[in-house]
Design a protein around this motif. Structure first.
Motif, PDB file in Angstrom:
ATOM      1  N   ILE A  81     -86.536  72.272 -68.424  1.00 34.52           N
ATOM      2  CA  ILE A  81     -85.917  73.527 -68.015  1.00 34.52           C
ATOM      3  C   ILE A  81     -84.475  73.256 -67.605  1.00 34.52           C
ATOM      4  CG2 ILE A  81     -86.046  75.451 -66.398  1.00 34.52           C
ATOM      5  CD1 ILE A  81     -89.073  74.736 -66.115  1.00 34.52           C
ATOM      6  N   TYR A  82     -83.542  73.993 -68.208  1.00 31.95           N
ATOM      7  CA  TYR A  82     -82.123  73.837 -67.899  1.00 31.95           C
ATOM      8  C   TYR A  82     -81.684  74.958 -66.951  1.00 31.95           C
ATOM      9  CZ  TYR A  82     -82.247  70.923 -72.111  1.00 31.95           C
ATOM     10  OH  TYR A  82     -82.551  69.973 -73.060  1.00 31.95           O
ATOM     11  N   PRO A  83     -80.942  74.634 -65.885  1.00 32.64           N
ATOM     12  CA  PRO A  83     -80.459  75.679 -64.975  1.00 32.64           C
ATOM     13  C   PRO A  83     -79.297  76.458 -65.587  1.00 32.64           C
ATOM     14  CG  PRO A  83     -79.622  73.550 -64.291  1.00 32.64           C
ATOM     15  CD  PRO A  83     -80.544  73.297 -65.452  1.00 32.64           C
ATOM     16  N   ASP A  84     -79.109  77.688 -65.078  1.00 37.93           N
ATOM     17  CA  ASP A  84     -77.935  78.445 -65.495  1.00 37.93           C
ATOM     18  C   ASP A  84     -76.754  78.057 -64.598  1.00 37.93           C
ATOM     19  OD1 ASP A  84     -78.157  79.855 -63.071  1.00 37.93           O
ATOM     20  OD2 ASP A  84     -78.810  81.716 -64.010  1.00 37.93           O
ATOM     21  N   VAL A  85     -75.636  78.742 -64.732  1.00 42.35           N
ATOM     22  CA  VAL A  85     -74.430  78.377 -63.982  1.00 42.35           C
ATOM     23  C   VAL A  85     -74.611  78.536 -62.473  1.00 42.35           C
ATOM     24  CG1 VAL A  85     -72.856  78.859 -65.892  1.00 42.35           C
ATOM     25  CG2 VAL A  85     -73.404  80.681 -64.277  1.00 42.35           C
ATOM     26  N   ASP A  86     -75.592  79.328 -62.059  1.00 37.15           N
ATOM     27  CA  ASP A  86     -75.863  79.513 -60.628  1.00 37.15           C
ATOM     28  C   ASP A  86     -76.969  78.591 -60.123  1.00 37.15           C
ATOM     29  OD1 ASP A  86     -73.938  81.559 -60.337  1.00 37.15           O
ATOM     30  OD2 ASP A  86     -75.363  83.022 -61.162  1.00 37.15           O
ATOM     31  N   GLY A  87     -77.462  77.692 -60.982  1.00 36.71           N
ATOM     32  CA  GLY A  87     -78.515  76.765 -60.592  1.00 36.71           C
ATOM     33  C   GLY A  87     -79.920  77.342 -60.708  1.00 36.71           C
ATOM     34  N   VAL A  88     -80.071  78.524 -61.279  1.00 34.40           N
ATOM     35  CA  VAL A  88     -81.387  79.153 -61.427  1.00 34.40           C
ATOM     36  C   VAL A  88     -82.137  78.498 -62.582  1.00 34.40           C
ATOM     37  CG1 VAL A  88     -82.628  81.296 -61.935  1.00 34.40           C
ATOM     38  CG2 VAL A  88     -80.577  81.338 -60.488  1.00 34.40           C
ATOM     39  N   LEU A  89     -83.344  78.007 -62.291  1.00 34.01           N
ATOM     40  CA  LEU A  89     -84.185  77.391 -63.308  1.00 34.01           C
ATOM     41  C   LEU A  89     -85.079  78.414 -64.003  1.00 34.01           C
ATOM     42  CD1 LEU A  89     -85.185  74.246 -61.252  1.00 34.01           C
ATOM     43  CD2 LEU A  89     -83.727  74.279 -63.290  1.00 34.01           C
ATOM     44  N   TYR A  90     -85.728  79.258 -63.220  1.00 34.52           N
ATOM     45  CA  TYR A  90     -86.576  80.308 -63.764  1.00 34.52           C
ATOM     46  C   TYR A  90     -86.749  81.399 -62.724  1.00 34.52           C
ATOM     47  CZ  TYR A  90     -90.251  77.646 -61.322  1.00 34.52           C
ATOM     48  OH  TYR A  90     -90.988  76.955 -60.395  1.00 34.52           O
ATOM     49  N   VAL A  91     -87.311  82.515 -63.176  1.00 35.81           N
ATOM     50  CA  VAL A  91     -87.579  83.643 -62.286  1.00 35.81           C
ATOM     51  C   VAL A  91     -89.036  84.041 -62.483  1.00 35.81           C
ATOM     52  CG1 VAL A  91     -86.980  86.020 -61.677  1.00 35.81           C
ATOM     53  CG2 VAL A  91     -85.182  84.442 -62.450  1.00 35.81           C
ATOM     54  N   ASP A  92     -89.747  84.197 -61.377  1.00 38.10           N
ATOM     55  CA  ASP A  92     -91.128  84.669 -61.418  1.00 38.10           C
ATOM     56  C   ASP A  92     -91.167  86.152 -61.065  1.00 38.10           C
ATOM     57  OD1 ASP A  92     -92.242  82.211 -62.057  1.00 38.10           O
ATOM     58  OD2 ASP A  92     -92.707  81.686 -59.987  1.00 38.10           O
ATOM     59  N   TYR A  93     -91.932  86.916 -61.836  1.00 38.68           N
ATOM     60  CA  TYR A  93     -92.178  88.337 -61.564  1.00 38.68           C
ATOM     61  C   TYR A  93     -93.682  88.471 -61.408  1.00 38.68           C
ATOM     62  CZ  TYR A  93     -87.581  88.696 -63.795  1.00 38.68           C
ATOM     63  OH  TYR A  93     -86.262  88.525 -64.117  1.00 38.68           O
ATOM     64  N   ASP A  94     -94.135  89.209 -60.392  1.00 38.01           N
ATOM     65  CA  ASP A  94     -95.569  89.430 -60.251  1.00 38.01           C
ATOM     66  C   ASP A  94     -95.842  90.755 -59.566  1.00 38.01           C
ATOM     67  OD1 ASP A  94     -96.146  89.163 -57.296  1.00 38.01           O
ATOM     68  OD2 ASP A  94     -95.383  87.139 -57.633  1.00 38.01           O
ATOM     69  N   ASN A  95     -97.095  91.190 -59.657  1.00 38.65           N
ATOM     70  CA  ASN A  95     -97.540  92.423 -59.004  1.00 38.65           C
ATOM     71  C   ASN A  95     -98.528  92.122 -57.886  1.00 38.65           C
ATOM     72  OD1 ASN A  95     -99.707  91.611 -60.552  1.00 38.65           O
ATOM     73  ND2 ASN A  95    -100.055  93.605 -61.493  1.00 38.65           N
ATOM     74  N   ASP A  96     -98.395  90.968 -57.254  1.00 43.30           N
ATOM     75  CA  ASP A  96     -99.291  90.508 -56.203  1.00 43.30           C
ATOM     76  C   ASP A  96     -98.917  91.203 -54.886  1.00 43.30           C
ATOM     77  OD1 ASP A  96    -100.876  89.167 -54.395  1.00 43.30           O
ATOM     78  OD2 ASP A  96    -100.350  87.166 -55.138  1.00 43.30           O
ATOM     79  N   THR A  97     -99.697  92.191 -54.496  1.00 41.76           N
ATOM     80  CA  THR A  97     -99.382  92.971 -53.286  1.00 41.76           C
ATOM     81  C   THR A  97     -99.581  92.169 -52.005  1.00 41.76           C
ATOM     82  OG1 THR A  97    -101.628  93.875 -53.242  1.00 41.76           O
ATOM     83  CG2 THR A  97     -99.918  95.174 -54.387  1.00 41.76           C
ATOM     84  N   THR A  98    -100.354  91.073 -52.047  1.00 42.16           N
ATOM     85  CA  THR A  98    -100.543  90.278 -50.827  1.00 42.16           C
ATOM     86  C   THR A  98     -99.312  89.467 -50.472  1.00 42.16           C
ATOM     87  OG1 THR A  98    -101.487  88.365 -52.003  1.00 42.16           O
ATOM     88  CG2 THR A  98    -103.040  90.071 -51.245  1.00 42.16           C
ATOM     89  N   ASN A  99     -98.379  89.329 -51.417  1.00 35.60           N
ATOM     90  CA  ASN A  99     -97.169  88.554 -51.166  1.00 35.60           C
ATOM     91  C   ASN A  99     -95.909  89.388 -51.302  1.00 35.60           C
ATOM     92  OD1 ASN A  99     -98.274  86.017 -50.585  1.00 35.60           O
ATOM     93  ND2 ASN A  99     -98.692  85.698 -52.750  1.00 35.60           N
ATOM     94  N   ALA A 100     -96.021  90.690 -51.165  1.00 34.78           N
ATOM     95  CA  ALA A 100     -94.863  91.566 -51.307  1.00 34.78           C
ATOM     96  C   ALA A 100     -93.878  91.323 -50.163  1.00 34.78           C
ATOM     97  CB  ALA A 100     -95.300  93.025 -51.331  1.00 34.78           C
ATOM     98  N   ALA A 101     -92.597  91.357 -50.512  1.00 31.40           N
ATOM     99  CA  ALA A 101     -91.551  91.190 -49.490  1.00 31.40           C
ATOM    100  C   ALA A 101     -91.549  92.395 -48.561  1.00 31.40           C
ATOM    101  CB  ALA A 101     -90.193  91.030 -50.165  1.00 31.40           C
ATOM    102  N   ALA A 102     -91.280  92.129 -47.305  1.00 28.44           N
ATOM    103  CA  ALA A 102     -91.285  93.216 -46.312  1.00 28.44           C
ATOM    104  C   ALA A 102     -90.057  94.067 -46.448  1.00 28.44           C
ATOM    105  CB  ALA A 102     -91.360  92.632 -44.908  1.00 28.44           C
TER     106      ALA A 102
END
Length: 186
Positions: A165-186
């Motif tokens: 996995i190669y990072p982008d210019v901001d150092g981001v390797l990957y992004v996770d998207y999910d619909n897990d309501t138990t871990n939703a941000a407040a």
């Protein structure tokens, strides 16, 4: 007991996709990856699942008296390993980057394999646990290793791929998207 018994995940199903770098994802997590034709599924995956590895160098610095005062990290590398069980055109392209697309004439398929060339691509690993879906988008990675392929009557022909996995210019390797309501941000 501290913790939430709903948080642990057992990923009961998964799909793995690839496309040219820069290919857009479906608009929402509810839309199937197949709604964007450029994303190609690799097909059946090994029951062993996928694994993520991390590697980096670190150097510890000590002050007088042997007290650790700082650690420098460098050369971070992240890979994902997945084993494809199908011998299809998508897997052929990942295993043999730089080789021409197979052809078919008079009922005969011809696959010409050339020395591999660099072929950065985008990848998506989609995981399922009941109603929870997690979509991991790797904007830029590359198959950098293909494991030994067994050609026998006692083992399935399988392609163990290591994707760096190669990072982008901001150092981001990957992004996770999910619909897990138990871990939703407040």
């Amino acid at each position: 007991m501290a913790g939430n018994v709903l948080n642990p995940r057992l990923w009961e199903g998964a799909d793995f996709y690839t496309a040219e770098t820069g290919t857009a994802l479906p608009e929402t997590l509810n839309e199937a990856m197949s709604t964007v034709a450029a994303w190609k599924a690799v097909g059946l995956l090994s029951e062993d699942g996928a694994s993520e590895s991390r590697d980096q160098d670190s150097t510890d610095f000590y002050g007088w008296g042997g007290v650790l005062i700082r650690t420098q990290r460098s050369k971070h590398k992240r890979t994902i390993q997945v084993t494809c069980l199908e011998d299809n055109l998508t897997v052929f392209g990942l295993v043999n980057p730089g080789s021409p697309a197979p052809t078919t004439a008079t009922g005969v398929n011809t696959r010409t394999v050339k020395v591999p060339k660099s072929d950065p691509r985008s990848f998506v690993m989609e995981l399922h646990d009941g109603d929870v879906t997690k979509r991991r988008h790797i904007p830029r990675g590359e198959v950098t290793e293909v494991g030994e392929v067994s050609l026998s009557d006692s083992d399935l022909q399988a392609y163990a791929l290591t994707i760096t996995i190669y990072p982008d210019v901001d150092g981001v390797l990957y992004v996770d998207y999910d619909n897990d309501t138990t871990n939703a941000a407040a």
